[in-house]
Design a protein around this motif. Structure first.
Motif, PDB file in Angstrom:
ATOM      1  N   UNK A  18       0.836  -1.212   0.000  1.00 37.36           N
ATOM      2  CA  UNK A  18       0.000   0.000   0.000  1.00 37.36           C
ATOM      3  C   UNK A  18       0.866   1.257   0.000  1.00 37.36           C
ATOM      4  N   UNK A  19       1.915   1.276   0.827  1.00 37.48           N
ATOM      5  CA  UNK A  19       2.843   2.410   0.838  1.00 37.48           C
ATOM      6  C   UNK A  19       3.424   2.649  -0.555  1.00 37.48           C
ATOM      7  N   UNK A  20       3.947   1.561  -1.152  1.00 35.90           N
ATOM      8  CA  UNK A  20       4.608   1.677  -2.461  1.00 35.90           C
ATOM      9  C   UNK A  20       3.625   2.148  -3.537  1.00 35.90           C
ATOM     10  N   UNK A  21       2.417   1.571  -3.524  1.00 42.73           N
ATOM     11  CA  UNK A  21       1.432   1.908  -4.561  1.00 42.73           C
ATOM     12  C   UNK A  21       0.943   3.350  -4.409  1.00 42.73           C
ATOM     13  N   UNK A  31       2.617   5.844  -3.032  1.00 48.03           N
ATOM     14  CA  UNK A  31       3.723   6.738  -3.412  1.00 48.03           C
ATOM     15  C   UNK A  31       3.787   6.873  -4.937  1.00 48.03           C
ATOM     16  N   UNK A  32       3.648   5.733  -5.639  1.00 53.67           N
ATOM     17  CA  UNK A  32       3.699   5.787  -7.107  1.00 53.67           C
ATOM     18  C   UNK A  32       2.477   6.510  -7.671  1.00 53.67           C
ATOM     19  N   UNK A  33       1.322   6.303  -7.040  1.00 53.51           N
ATOM     20  CA  UNK A  33       0.101   6.980  -7.482  1.00 53.51           C
ATOM     21  C   UNK A  33       0.209   8.492  -7.342  1.00 53.51           C
ATOM     22  N   UNK A  34       0.843   8.948  -6.266  1.00 51.77           N
ATOM     23  CA  UNK A  34       1.010  10.397  -6.075  1.00 51.77           C
ATOM     24  C   UNK A  34       1.967  10.971  -7.117  1.00 51.77           C
ATOM     25  N   UNK A  35       3.017  10.206  -7.428  1.00 49.35           N
ATOM     26  CA  UNK A  35       3.959  10.648  -8.479  1.00 49.35           C
ATOM     27  C   UNK A  35       3.228  10.774  -9.821  1.00 49.35           C
ATOM     28  N   UNK A  36       2.394   9.766 -10.114  1.00 50.91           N
ATOM     29  CA  UNK A  36       1.638   9.777 -11.379  1.00 50.91           C
ATOM     30  C   UNK A  36       0.718  10.992 -11.445  1.00 50.91           C
ATOM     31  N   UNK A  37       0.120  11.347 -10.305  1.00 57.08           N
ATOM     32  CA  UNK A  37      -0.791  12.506 -10.284  1.00 57.08           C
ATOM     33  C   UNK A  37      -0.029  13.808 -10.502  1.00 57.08           C
ATOM     34  N   UNK A  38       1.194  13.886  -9.944  1.00 57.04           N
ATOM     35  CA  UNK A  38       2.017  15.082 -10.144  1.00 57.04           C
ATOM     36  C   UNK A  38       2.416  15.211 -11.621  1.00 57.04           C
ATOM     37  N   UNK A  39       2.778  14.062 -12.239  1.00 54.23           N
ATOM     38  CA  UNK A  39       3.115  14.069 -13.670  1.00 54.23           C
ATOM     39  C   UNK A  39       1.923  14.510 -14.513  1.00 54.23           C
ATOM     40  N   UNK A  55      -3.790   3.885 -13.781  1.00 52.87           N
ATOM     41  CA  UNK A  55      -4.387   3.008 -12.763  1.00 52.87           C
ATOM     42  C   UNK A  55      -3.858   3.393 -11.371  1.00 52.87           C
ATOM     43  N   UNK A  56      -2.547   3.661 -11.289  1.00 54.33           N
ATOM     44  CA  UNK A  56      -1.956   4.071 -10.000  1.00 54.33           C
ATOM     45  C   UNK A  56      -2.541   5.395  -9.516  1.00 54.33           C
ATOM     46  N   UNK A  57      -2.762   6.333 -10.444  1.00 57.01           N
ATOM     47  CA  UNK A  57      -3.352   7.629 -10.069  1.00 57.01           C
ATOM     48  C   UNK A  57      -4.759   7.412  -9.507  1.00 57.01           C
ATOM     49  N   UNK A  58      -5.502   6.512 -10.175  1.00 57.83           N
ATOM     50  CA  UNK A  58      -6.860   6.203  -9.693  1.00 57.83           C
ATOM     51  C   UNK A  58      -6.783   5.531  -8.307  1.00 57.83           C
ATOM     52  N   UNK A  59      -5.796   4.662  -8.144  1.00 56.55           N
ATOM     53  CA  UNK A  59      -5.591   3.990  -6.847  1.00 56.55           C
ATOM     54  C   UNK A  59      -5.346   5.024  -5.740  1.00 56.55           C
ATOM     55  N   UNK A  60      -4.487   6.028  -6.013  1.00 55.89           N
ATOM     56  CA  UNK A  60      -4.148   7.034  -4.987  1.00 55.89           C
ATOM     57  C   UNK A  60      -5.401   7.775  -4.524  1.00 55.89           C
ATOM     58  N   UNK A  76      -9.155  -4.678  -1.034  1.00 60.19           N
ATOM     59  CA  UNK A  76     -10.112  -4.184  -2.048  1.00 60.19           C
ATOM     60  C   UNK A  76      -9.417  -3.149  -2.945  1.00 60.19           C
ATOM     61  N   UNK A  77      -8.610  -2.259  -2.328  1.00 62.50           N
ATOM     62  CA  UNK A  77      -7.909  -1.229  -3.092  1.00 62.50           C
ATOM     63  C   UNK A  77      -6.780  -1.831  -3.928  1.00 62.50           C
ATOM     64  N   UNK A  78      -6.044  -2.792  -3.331  1.00 58.49           N
ATOM     65  CA  UNK A  78      -4.944  -3.414  -4.081  1.00 58.49           C
ATOM     66  C   UNK A  78      -5.456  -4.187  -5.292  1.00 58.49           C
ATOM     67  N   UNK A  79      -6.716  -4.621  -5.235  1.00 60.59           N
ATOM     68  CA  UNK A  79      -7.294  -5.364  -6.360  1.00 60.59           C
ATOM     69  C   UNK A  79      -7.575  -4.458  -7.561  1.00 60.59           C
ATOM     70  N   UNK A  80      -7.464  -3.117  -7.372  1.00 61.27           N
ATOM     71  CA  UNK A  80      -7.564  -2.174  -8.502  1.00 61.27           C
ATOM     72  C   UNK A  80      -6.356  -2.368  -9.424  1.00 61.27           C
ATOM     73  N   UNK A  81      -5.202  -2.718  -8.800  1.00 58.65           N
ATOM     74  CA  UNK A  81      -3.957  -2.844  -9.561  1.00 58.65           C
ATOM     75  C   UNK A  81      -3.858  -4.231 -10.204  1.00 58.65           C
TER      76      UNK A  81
END
Length: 457
Positions: free
Chosen positions: A372-375, A377-385, A400-405, A432-437
């Protein structure tokens, strides 16, 4: 036998100089009797030969140097402790303010306490469930730990503090659990919120409240956390209870410390705070923990508002050195309507690994926490991009990661201040959230747990 003097030489603000004293000691309590018979309390701050510098608890208005008398009581500040303190509300000096009867103490204890022998400490390793997913799932609180909450002006730390105090419990044990709640320098409105919140939920009967209001004297504010920890030590190590101590707001305490230090004309340190603030805070925080041979424990959650949202300010900076992690509240999440606005990435519980896993929470807890931490963090990076380059520049996986965040903040972190989530519910939402990925992205989770939980929601 109290010694009495009529040798007050000078009164300057909250300080008073008394000459010609004998056998008076540092931190000793005293009483000032005015000409009209009114009694005010004081405490010895400094002794220089026969001169005693004392600090008044109340104001100095009306003290006539020639007609007033000072009595030194031969003891430092004490608290009368008893099991009957549970369910009661006290002021910052341990006097009941809930219209109930006086406490009949089983013993009187010096509020400064004694430091716990490091060799007699037991290692914190039992999970405490706060009912808050962002803490239980990702920054787990362990029995005997010191885990501060770093907040900022205007953020809802009072709501989170009250929620933890109402909901916290040690799982898998029927041993008694108590909360000692000390509020320093708060407004009357906040004091009313805390007492009514505990009373309405029925949590008051297992809680001891110490309330020091903003208009109470600074010297009382300095005594309040020591009063609370003295009561906690008695309940934990004499009555064998698990005690959660919540102190809010440490910033008000440190400001009172600075005020007293300035009145004594001490050389200031960083930002005007006294150079001994680190030692002073440590003398409070280090009273938490577990002792070998005792079944009780003290777990401590100090709450502080970071001035100007600055993590490097002396108060959060020194607190971070002494304690085992921090929970950080975010103004950005608060603006988004996330409640509680816990920013999980910079937050940290250094003992979380000791309180989770098979037999404590669940075997998959550690794996899912890391994923969850890793996903996130990556989702927040994707949103910044996405903000810089636009949505079209992102790969399908990054979207998908942005949607997860977004889903993580709304469903996992945000739960309101009335929801009490068990650890199973927190883990269920995590899966439930990890199943988005896509399953191939979950590289931090053991295959056997993926088979058991992935996509089952």
């Amino acid at each position: 036998m109290p010694r009495e003097y009529r040798t007050i030489q000078e009164v300057a603000g909250p300080l008073m100089l008394v000459q010609g004293v004998e056998q008076v000691t540092y931190d000793e309590l005293g009483e000032i009797e005015l000409a009209n018979g009114e009694i005010r309390r004081c405490r010895v701050l400094e002794i220089d030969g026969g001169n005693a510098l004392v600090q008044l608890f109340e104001n100095s208005t009306g003290i006539n140097l020639s007609d007033s008398r000072v009595r030194f009581l031969g003891r430092s500040m004490e608290l009368g402790v008893s099991g009957d303190m549970l369910g009661r509300v006290f002021d910052g000096l341990g006097n009941p303010i809930d219209d109930g009867p006086e406490i009949l103490p089983e013993e009187r204890r010096d509020v400064n306490g004694l430091p716990m022998n490091p060799a007699a400490r037991s290692y914190p390793q039992e999970f405490i469930q706060t009912g808050v997913s962002a803490i239980d799932g990702l920054n787990t609180l362990v029995r005997g730990q010191k885990l501060p909450i770093f907040s900022a002006s205007g953020l809802p730390h009072a709501n989170l503090a009250a929620q933890i105090a109402r909901q916290a419990r040690v799982r898998g044990t029927s041993e008694p659990f108590a909360v000692v709640f000390a509020a320093m320098g708060i407004t009357f409105e906040e004091a009313h919120f805390f007492t009514e919140s505990f009373r309405a939920s029925g949590a008051l009967e297992r809680t001891v409240l110490f309330i020091n209001l903003a208009n109470d004297p600074a010297v009382e504010r300095i005594a309040t956390p020591k009063m609370a920890l003295t009561a906690a030590e008695y309940l934990a190590f004499e009555k064998d209870m698990h005690v959660l101590v919540i102190l809010t707001d440490i910033t008000n305490y440190a400001d009172a410390l600075r005020e007293v230090s300035a009145a004594r004309k001490e050389v200031p340190g960083r930002r005007g705070y006294p150079g001994y603030m680190y030692t002073d805070l440590a003398s409070i925080y280090e009273r938490a923990g577990r002792q070998q041979g005792k079944s009780g424990s003290i777990t401590l959650i100090p709450i502080l508002t970071m001035p100007e949202d600055d993590k490097t300010h002396p108060i959060p900076d020194l607190t971070g050195y002494i304690t085992e992690g921090q929970i950080i509240l975010s103004r950005e999440l608060y603006r988004k309507g996330i409640a509680p606005p816990i920013d999980v990435l910079p937050s940290l519980s250094r003992l979380k690994d000791k309180g989770i896993g098979e037999g404590k929470t669940r075997a998959d807890h550690s794996n899912t926490m890391n994923q969850l931490f890793a996903a996130y963090a990556r989702g927040k990076e994707a949103k910044e991009l996405m903000v810089i380059l636009g949505e079209a520049a992102l790969s399908e996986v990054d979207l998908i990661y942005a949607r997860f965040a977004d889903a993580f903040e709304k469903e996992y972190v945000s739960q309101g201040y009335e929801t009490d989530r068990g650890i199973e519910e927190t883990l269920r939402i995590g899966w439930k959230l990890l199943s988005i990925l896509p399953r191939s992205e979950l590289k931090r989770i053991d295959e056997k747990f993926l088979d058991l939980y992935y996509g089952k929601e």
